[in-house]
Design an enzyme around this catalytic site. Structure first.
Site, PDB file in Angstrom:
ATOM      1  N   TYR A 195       0.866  -1.180   0.000  1.00 50.95           N
ATOM      2  CA  TYR A 195       0.000   0.000   0.000  1.00 50.95           C
ATOM      3  C   TYR A 195       0.902   1.229   0.000  1.00 50.95           C
ATOM      4  CZ  TYR A 195      -3.099   3.681   1.606  1.00 50.95           C
ATOM      5  OH  TYR A 195      -3.801   4.856   1.686  1.00 50.95           O
ATOM      6  N   GLU A 232      -3.286   7.550  -4.238  1.00 53.39           N
ATOM      7  CA  GLU A 232      -3.089   6.244  -3.606  1.00 53.39           C
ATOM      8  C   GLU A 232      -2.892   5.124  -4.616  1.00 53.39           C
ATOM      9  OE1 GLU A 232      -5.840   4.743  -0.177  1.00 53.39           O
ATOM     10  OE2 GLU A 232      -6.421   3.623  -1.947  1.00 53.39           O
TER      11      GLU A 232
END
Ligand code: GDP
Ligand code: MN
Length: 405
Positions: free
Chosen positions: A126, A214
């Protein structure tokens, strides 16, 4: 008195205050965000957008049959909700798409599917940069638990999150990238590529004045590091500086009239009554709506043309209200302060000349230059616009007229 007014139209007020597009960010779809990633040198899987079964078949063939079908909706966690499906050949891709297109995913209808080559995933991470309003900085966040939502990672594996604060004044430094990569125990042979991706993310963040950029998951494949998913959300208040993004905006769940209002830059919310409202100032618009309720009518909308509104904006307001078939009468309630009544009157005249609204108009005009304003209306729009003295009288007349239309 005002309290009573406000409580009556609580429902309408909530609608006006909590309309999604008035929120402070504009989310890009995955396929749009990935295009931006690509332009900034971040590798993305081969893929294409499809809006019909025919297109799905064509794209799946181009990609060699083994594909991932990804529903293009703005809600997160599509994987778990059934919005991400793998297909091993073209026919099964079409079969999956048949179920996916038009279905509802967490309340959003799927109209587009993004098809991508299937990836051989060895590892997932992530990675994001987010605006932290409380700390007044950007947070660079990295986690080895890729593929699940950051909220879930934070809850289940807080120890797997590494965070570095970026002071916007100094920008992103190489030592901060080293900090985050060593903190996350990333193998040395991946550092150079990872660092490049982090720099690109920061560049995107700055260039588009984003609130969040992201990659979840960032995956390791035999072809290197690839962004398997992409999320970008832009600060709405900065959108005027990024016209190219405005074109990307899709008006989901917004009808034609609302679309017109958004494009005209009006502060407008459509409601379900038949008395059109135009007022200057949000409070004035609320009070006008309340008065209409008090008189037993129902406002068709909330519309605040703002302080200092000129002729052009008044014309736009009439354009939008004329496009709404439910509007039987318009009650325009202007209290001139910074806004000049003569300027508003010129706007009404302009609107009648250029678009000739067929709806009766009740006008309350008081404050700065009210005499001049009234004169302009009387000279140019005799019989078309009815002038009233007070807002109470105006609301009463408007509700009455709406009944007879
Ligand atoms: P999200 O659930 O809305 O965040 O959608 P993602 O694009 O992140 O996809 C969900 C998950 O699908 C990812 O976390 C991956 O682990 C998994 N996945 C498995 N194979 C593939 C693949 O070939 N391509 C992509 N994009 N995702 C894959
Ligand atoms: Mn994801």
């Amino acid at each position: 008195m005002l309290c009573i007014y406000l409580s009556i139209s609580q429902n309408a007020k909530e609608k006006a205050l909590f309309l999604p597009r008035k929120f402070h960010d504009m989310k890009l779809y995955e396929y749009q965000a990935k295009q931006i990633f690509k332009e900034h040198g971040i590798k993305i899987p081969r893929g294409s957008l499809a809006e019909s079964l025919g297109e799905v078949r064509r794209v799946a063939e181009e990609l060699g049959g083994k594909v991932v079908l990804k529903a293009q909706v703005l809600v997160g966690g599509r994987g778990k909700a059934g919005g991400i499906k793998k297909a091993m050949n073209v026919d099964s891709a079409v079969e999956i798409a048949e179920k996916m297109l038009g279905s509802s995913l967490k309340g959003e209808i799927v109209r587009k599917i993004y098809l991508e080559e299937l990836l051989e995933i060895k590892e997932e991470w992530y990675l994001s940069i987010a605006l932290d309003r409380v700390e007044k900085c950007f947070s660079l966040i990295f986690s080895t638990a890729g593929g699940i939502d950051i909220e879930e990672i934070a809850q289940k594996f807080p120890e797997k999150i590494v965070k570095v604060k970026i002071n916007p004044r100094w920008g992103l430094w190489d030592y901060q990238i080293r900090d985050i990569l060593s903190g996350a125990k990333i193998r040395n042979d991946l550092w150079k590529e990872m660092a490049g991706i982090i720099r690109a993310l920061y560049e995107i963040m700055m260039k588009y004045e984003a609130e969040l950029v992201e990659i979840n998951p960032l995956v390791l494949t035999p072809k290197g590091l690839i962004a398997a998913d992409a999320k970008i959300s832009i600060d709405e208040n900065a959108l005027f500086r990024h016209r190219e993004l405005e074109d990307l905006r899709e008006y989901v769940g917004v009808d034609e009239v609302e679309k017109m209002a958004i494009k005209a830059g009006l502060n407008y919310v459509r409601l379900d009554g038949n008395v059109g409202v135009i007022a200057n100032g949000a409070g004035m618009a609320m009070a006008t709506m309340d008065l209409i309720y008090l008189e037993g009518g129902k406002p068709a909308n909330f519309l605040d043309i703002g302080g200092g509104a000129g002729a052009e904006i008044v014309k736009k307001a009439f354009e939008v209200l004329s496009a709404d078939k439910n509007v039987k009468v318009v009650f325009m309630n202007i209290f001139g302060g910074i806004t000049r009544c003569d300027e508003v009157a010129l706007g009404i005249v302009k609107a009648f000349r250029e678009i000739n609204p067929k709806i009766p108009v009740i006008l309350r005009l008081s404050g700065t230059n009210e005499e001049e304003g009234r004169k302009i209306i009387e000279e140019n729009l005799q019989g078309k616009v009815e002038i009233v003295k007070t807002m109470e009288e105006g609301a009463k007349r408007a509700v009455e007229v709406a009944k007879w239309q």
